[in-house]
Design a protein around this motif. Sequence first.
Motif, short mmCIF file in Angstrom:
data_model
loop_
_atom_site.label_atom_id
_atom_site.label_comp_id
_atom_site.label_asym_id
_atom_site.label_seq_id
_atom_site.Cartn_x
_atom_site.Cartn_y
_atom_site.Cartn_z
N ARG A 45 -14.26 -6.69 7.09
CA ARG A 45 -12.63 -6.53 7.07
C ARG A 45 -12.13 -7.05 8.37
N GLU A 46 -13.02 -6.72 9.41
CA GLU A 46 -12.23 -7.01 10.81
C GLU A 46 -12.19 -8.60 11.05
N THR A 47 -13.33 -9.20 10.67
CA THR A 47 -13.38 -10.70 10.71
C THR A 47 -12.45 -11.22 9.88
N MET A 48 -12.39 -10.84 8.94
CA MET A 48 -11.59 -11.60 8.02
C MET A 48 -9.66 -11.34 8.34
N GLU A 49 -9.61 -10.30 8.71
CA GLU A 49 -8.16 -9.76 9.22
C GLU A 49 -7.92 -10.66 10.42
N GLU A 50 -8.83 -10.82 11.20
CA GLU A 50 -8.64 -11.87 12.46
C GLU A 50 -8.56 -13.22 11.93
N TYR A 51 -9.53 -13.63 11.12
CA TYR A 51 -9.06 -15.09 10.69
C TYR A 51 -7.85 -15.27 10.06
N ILE A 52 -7.39 -14.26 9.22
CA ILE A 52 -6.09 -14.56 8.49
C ILE A 52 -5.02 -14.51 9.56
N SER A 97 1.44 -23.33 7.29
CA SER A 97 1.95 -24.67 7.11
C SER A 97 0.86 -25.83 6.57
N LYS A 98 -0.43 -25.47 6.97
CA LYS A 98 -1.57 -26.50 6.73
C LYS A 98 -2.52 -25.79 5.77
N ASN A 99 -2.82 -24.34 5.54
CA ASN A 99 -3.70 -24.04 4.88
C ASN A 99 -3.17 -22.56 4.16
N ALA A 100 -2.14 -22.80 3.44
CA ALA A 100 -1.26 -21.72 2.74
C ALA A 100 -2.43 -21.27 1.70
N TRP A 101 -3.01 -22.00 0.94
CA TRP A 101 -3.82 -21.57 -0.13
C TRP A 101 -5.00 -20.83 0.32
N GLU A 102 -5.46 -21.21 1.37
CA GLU A 102 -6.55 -20.46 2.04
C GLU A 102 -6.30 -19.02 2.14
N GLY A 103 -5.16 -19.14 3.05
CA GLY A 103 -4.67 -17.64 3.48
C GLY A 103 -4.28 -16.83 2.20
N GLU A 104 -3.45 -17.39 1.20
CA GLU A 104 -3.47 -16.38 0.24
C GLU A 104 -4.81 -16.10 -0.62
N SER A 105 -5.61 -16.85 -0.65
CA SER A 105 -7.08 -16.58 -0.87
C SER A 105 -7.70 -15.52 -0.49
N PHE A 106 -7.72 -15.54 1.02
CA PHE A 106 -8.18 -14.46 1.87
C PHE A 106 -7.34 -13.14 1.99
N SER A 107 -5.93 -13.45 1.70
CA SER A 107 -5.38 -12.05 1.57
C SER A 107 -5.66 -11.25 0.17
N GLN A 108 -5.94 -11.97 -0.99
CA GLN A 108 -6.35 -11.43 -1.88
C GLN A 108 -7.68 -10.76 -1.62
N LEU A 109 -8.68 -11.47 -1.22
CA LEU A 109 -10.20 -11.15 -0.91
C LEU A 109 -10.35 -9.76 -0.15
N ILE A 110 -9.42 -9.83 0.93
CA ILE A 110 -9.53 -8.63 1.73
C ILE A 110 -9.44 -7.24 1.14
N GLU A 111 -8.81 -7.36 0.13
CA GLU A 111 -8.49 -6.26 -0.68
C GLU A 111 -9.87 -5.46 -1.39
N VAL A 112 -10.84 -6.43 -1.24
CA VAL A 112 -12.19 -5.96 -1.85
C VAL A 112 -12.54 -4.75 -0.93
N PHE A 113 -12.50 -5.07 0.22
CA PHE A 113 -13.06 -4.00 1.31
C PHE A 113 -12.23 -2.88 1.12
N ASN A 114 -11.10 -2.39 0.52
CA ASN A 114 -10.61 -1.20 0.16
C ASN A 114 -11.74 -0.28 -0.64
#
Length: 110
Positions: free
Chosen positions: A59-66, A72-89
């Motif tokens: 979770r920590e490394t993902m939060e830092e990466y996000i 402006s260049k990697n919006a889809w990556e950001g969206e995907s990781f913003s979803q994926l981080i929810e798994v850690f809950n």
Amino acid sequence: MSLSVSYLEKIQESEKLTGVIKEIINILLAAINDWPAPIINLVDYEKEVYKLMGEEVSRETMEEYISNIDYSKNAWEGESFSQLIEVFNYYEEGKQLKEILKEIQGEIEN
């Protein structure tokens, strides 16, 4: 089994799994759907995540990466990781993504 996206969609709709696993599969499917390139199975998505983030994905490394994504260049990556981080809950603090995905696969295959 490679846990294809179509298989995950089918199993999510079935009555075979518990509510928590279904919720996690739903999160994973949303994250995969947001990925900028086509993903066929969960293993491919996992490889893409680790290719960008390195060997330790928590979770920590993902939060830092996000927090450092240029949306402006990697919006889809950001969206995907913003979803994926929810798994850690659903898991204890410090758990690695590899361990989580392995547990999910075990639940599905049993």
